[in-house]
Design a protein around this motif. Structure first.
Motif, PDB file in Angstrom:
ATOM      1  N   THR A   1       3.599  -2.510  -8.323  1.00 29.96           N
ATOM      2  CA  THR A   1       2.253  -2.273  -8.856  1.00 29.96           C
ATOM      3  C   THR A   1       1.879  -3.323  -9.898  1.00 29.96           C
TER       4      THR A   1
ATOM      5  N   SER B   1      -0.958  -5.042  -7.788  1.00 32.87           N
ATOM      6  CA  SER B   1      -2.120  -4.173  -7.964  1.00 32.87           C
ATOM      7  C   SER B   1      -3.375  -5.005  -8.124  1.00 32.87           C
TER       8      SER B   1
ATOM      9  N   GLU C   1       2.834   1.620  -3.668  1.00 31.92           N
ATOM     10  CA  GLU C   1       2.018   1.958  -4.838  1.00 31.92           C
ATOM     11  C   GLU C   1       1.777   3.461  -4.891  1.00 31.92           C
TER      12      GLU C   1
ATOM     13  N   ASP D   1       0.830  -1.213   0.000  1.00 37.70           N
ATOM     14  CA  ASP D   1       0.000   0.000   0.000  1.00 37.70           C
ATOM     15  C   ASP D   1       0.861   1.259   0.000  1.00 37.70           C
TER      16      ASP D   1
ATOM     17  N   GLU E   1       8.486   0.927  -7.722  1.00 35.50           N
ATOM     18  CA  GLU E   1       7.055   1.211  -7.616  1.00 35.50           C
ATOM     19  C   GLU E   1       6.310   0.531  -8.758  1.00 35.50           C
ATOM     20  N   GLN E   2       6.837   0.607  -9.960  1.00 36.22           N
ATOM     21  CA  GLN E   2       6.196  -0.038 -11.113  1.00 36.22           C
ATOM     22  C   GLN E   2       6.206  -1.563 -10.980  1.00 36.22           C
TER      23      GLN E   2
END
Length: 123
Positions: free
Chosen positions: A118, A122, A104, A101, A114-115
Motif C-alpha cells: 500500500t 497506493s 491492498e 488490488d 499489505e502495508q
C-alpha cells in the motif's frame, strides 16, 4: 527444484523497465510464464519463468517496487537482462495490477506486506 534469481537493479529506459541480473546468468535460456506470485515473508513479488523443466523464480524485492510502479503507470514493457541478452517478461502488468488490488486491504498476505504494498503502490 526451483531456482531463485535475484534482480540486482531496475532501470527505466525509454519504453521499458530493465531488470538487471548477474551478467553470467543465461537469460536466453529462460521462458517467461506470465505469472507472478507473492512472497510475503521476503516482501517480494516473484515472476515465474522456466529453464528446461525447472521453474526459475525471478525475485522482485521491495527496493525495485518504485520502478515497477512507474512502469505500471506508463504502461512500459518489462525485460530481464544480463547486460547482453534481454528477455521480455510477458503479462507482468496484468499480474501486478491484480495482485496489488488483491493485497491492498487484505490481511491474508500479512499486515506488514499489505502495508508495504500500500505504501508504494497506493494511488
Amino acid at each position: 527444484m526451483t531456482e531463485k534469481l535475484q534482480v540486482l537493479n531496475a532501470e527505466i529506459a525509454d519504453t521499458k523497465i530493465i531488470l538487471e541480473v548477474d551478467e553470467s546468468y543465461p537469460v536466453s535460456q529462460l521462458t517467461p510464464k506470465g505469472q507472478i506470485l507473492v512472497d510475503s515473508d521476503s516482501f517480494a513479488f516473484i515472476y515465474i519463468a522456466e529453464k528446461e523443466d525447472e521453474y526459475v523464480y525471478i525475485v522482485l524485492h521491495k527496493d525495485i517496487w518504485l520502478s515497477i510502479k512507474k512502469g505500471l503507470a506508463a504502461n512500459l514493457k518489462l525485460y530481464l537482462s544480463n547486460g547482453q541478452d534481454n528477455l521480455e517478461l510477458i503479462d507482468w502488468k496484468e499480474e501486478m495490477e491484480y495482485l496489488i488490488d488483491n493485497i491492498e486491504g487484505n490481511g491474508n498476505y500479512g499486515e506488514e506486506m499489505e502495508q508495504a504494498v500500500t505504501s508504494v503502490f497506493s494511488k
